[in-house]
Motif scaffolding. Structure first.
Motif, short mmCIF file in Angstrom:
data_model
loop_
_atom_site.label_atom_id
_atom_site.label_comp_id
_atom_site.label_asym_id
_atom_site.label_seq_id
_atom_site.Cartn_x
_atom_site.Cartn_y
_atom_site.Cartn_z
N ALA A 1 -1.84 5.32 -7.67
CA ALA A 1 -2.70 6.26 -7.98
C ALA A 1 -3.64 6.91 -6.61
N GLY A 2 -3.56 6.22 -5.72
CA GLY A 2 -4.41 6.69 -4.47
C GLY A 2 -3.44 7.87 -3.88
N LEU A 3 -1.98 7.59 -3.89
CA LEU A 3 -1.09 8.49 -3.15
C LEU A 3 -1.21 9.93 -4.00
N LEU A 4 -1.56 9.80 -5.12
CA LEU A 4 -1.53 11.31 -5.89
C LEU A 4 -3.02 11.90 -5.76
N SER B 1 -11.41 -1.83 -5.43
CA SER B 1 -10.69 -1.58 -6.54
C SER B 1 -9.67 -2.77 -7.02
N VAL B 2 -8.98 -3.06 -6.30
CA VAL B 2 -7.91 -4.15 -6.04
C VAL B 2 -8.84 -5.56 -6.43
N ALA B 3 -9.60 -5.68 -5.44
CA ALA B 3 -10.47 -7.09 -5.55
C ALA B 3 -10.97 -7.21 -6.78
N ALA C 1 -2.15 -4.20 -6.03
CA ALA C 1 -2.46 -3.20 -5.03
C ALA C 1 -1.42 -1.98 -5.09
N PHE C 2 -0.24 -2.24 -5.43
CA PHE C 2 1.01 -0.98 -5.59
C PHE C 2 0.43 -0.12 -6.62
N VAL C 3 -0.28 -0.70 -7.77
CA VAL C 3 -0.64 0.22 -8.91
C VAL C 3 -1.58 1.21 -8.45
N ASP D 1 0.92 -1.12 0.01
CA ASP D 1 -0.13 -0.24 -0.06
C ASP D 1 0.90 1.35 0.17
N LEU D 2 0.88 1.91 -1.03
CA LEU D 2 1.67 3.18 -1.34
C LEU D 2 1.07 4.41 -0.89
N SER D 3 -0.24 4.32 -0.56
CA SER D 3 -1.01 5.47 -0.23
C SER D 3 -1.07 6.17 1.26
#
Length: 421
Positions: free
Chosen positions: A162-165, A148-150, A156-158, A102-104
């Motif tokens: 997008a969530g990070l931004l 969205s991932v499921a 998930a990292f993609v 999770d990058l967000s």
């Protein structure tokens, strides 16, 4: 004949006659311990031992460089400094258990802090209500990403990149042109990291409760495993383990009481970590998380609700990021456009991995985040009191992270060679 027997019976024992037998027993115990260690080393099952050894090495090194490192004041500050990022790292553990990332979380933590500050300071919303809204904002953000991932089966990292931004942009929009919002230093959120239980009994009571819970949980686990014929710890092993926890807990309580007492932030952190650990290890949901991390395809074939579990895991990560963001804002009593940025994301992920959570999924606990965060913050604190450049801190932290990833990879190879992964 009777006289001979009486004489033999009354013959005094020679001094030291029992020593060889006791010596042999100690030697056999040591040999068994070494054999167990070698077996676990080859199988990649050392657990948290390498992390504890690294933490001890860090503490010894900085204490030798500056005698104030292990002072009650510095350790008390350290125990509060680990909480904000540590809570975010606990959420990361859930995601890593699925073999995802999770990058967000950094952006979500900043978004939650901004939502709270604007609602409470700028619009006069009561603190308790603003806190609830901020945490729910993190939960909603995580849920959207998890669903969205499921559904799309995009890594998930993609999605979280997008969530990070997205969440960072939303945070900047909420803050507006003001840029920085200062919190009430006497408010509820500010007291999360500034309040201390000055009564010595609070810290010692927490230490006693911790030792008692470790014994009860371990004993109940032993009984359940023994009842179904599974391998289990011996009562002696449980007692030794509880004794070690008790020594560490009471020593920590003593040091905390020598400064200002038990920090409220540390108490909340430990309660949350222990509670989520029970969720992972003692509930059906927790077993599903580990099952999906072990093999996603096997979990699908076993009719597990992959969509629900993935969504819930990202929701937990978002919630913990929001809570961690409030603690980080509490520590500096302000929220700015830089909240949630910088090395926060890197430190949160590094803490979970350094603490022993596998990047490949299926292995790790919430306590991994605590140990990893202790190492990272100890390095930062030691660098600060020894006036070492920040660049060196990044190099050392990166080296520790690389070593943790390397150990994780080698451990997984050992388990695969034995059919355990």
């Amino acid at each position: 004949m009777r006289d001979t027997a009486d004489t033999t019976r009354s013959r005094p024992t020679a001094p030291g006659a029992g020593r060889p037998r006791r010596g042999r027993a100690v030697t056999r115990a040591a040999e068994r311990g070494v054999a167990v260690f070698r077996r676990k080393l080859r199988a990649g099952e050392l657990g948290s031992l390498p992390v504890v050894l690294v933490l001890a090495a860090v503490w010894i090194t900085f204490q030798s460089l500056n005698s104030n490192f292990l002072s009650p004041r510095n350790l008390s500050n350290l125990s509060v400094d680990i909480v904000g990022t540590g809570l975010i790292a606990v959420g990361i553990v859930f995601v890593l258990l699925l073999g995802e990332l999770d990058l967000s979380v950094g952006s979500i933590s900043g978004l939650a802090a901004a939502a709270f500050a604007v609602l409470n300071v700028n619009h006069g919303v009561p603190e308790w209500l603003a806190v609830i809204v901020a945490v729910l904002a993190g939960t909603l953000a995580g849920t959207v990403q998890g669903f969205s991932v499921a559904r799309t089966r995009v890594p998930a990292f993609v999605v979280t990149l997008a969530g990070l931004l997205t969440w960072n942009g939303l945070m900047l929009y909420i803050l507006g042109t003001s840029g920085t919002v200062n919190l009430d230093e006497n408010g509820l959120v500010a007291k999360l990291t500034s309040y201390y239980f000055t009564n010595d009994g609070a810290a010692y009571g927490l230490a006693a409760v911790a030792a008692g819970l470790v014994f009860l949980v371990s004993y109940q686990d032993m009984r359940r495993r023994k009842a179904v014929g599974m391998p289990h710890r011996s009562l002696r092993g449980i007692t030794v383990r509880t004794g070690v926890v008790a020594v560490v807990a009471f020593a920590s309580a003593y040091l905390l009481n020598r400064f200002q007492g038990l920090p409220l932030a540390l108490l909340i952190f430990l309660v949350v970590v222990a509670g989520l650990d029970l969720v992972l290890r003692r509930t059906h949901y927790g077993r599903q998380v580990y099952a999906l991390g072990g093999s996603m395809e096997a979990a699908r074939r076993a009719s597990l609700s992959v969509t629900r579990v993935q969504t819930a895991v990202l929701a937990v990560s978002g919630t913990m990021a929001a809570v961690g963001g409030l603690f980080l804002a509490s520590r500096i009593t302000s929220v700015s456009q830089g909240s949630g940025s910088g090395v926060l994301l890197v430190n949160a992920i590094a803490a979970a991995v350094i603490g022993g959570t596998s990047l490949f999924g299926g292995r790790g606990t919430t306590w991994s985040a605590v140990l990893g965060m202790l190492i990272i913050q100890s390095i930062a604190s030691g660098m600060a009191i020894t006036d070492t450049p920040t660049a060196v801190q990044f190099v050392i932290t990166g080296g520790v992270l690389f070593a943790a990833v390397l150990i994780d990879s080698l451990s997984r190879r050992s388990q695969q060679a034995r059919g355990r992964a």
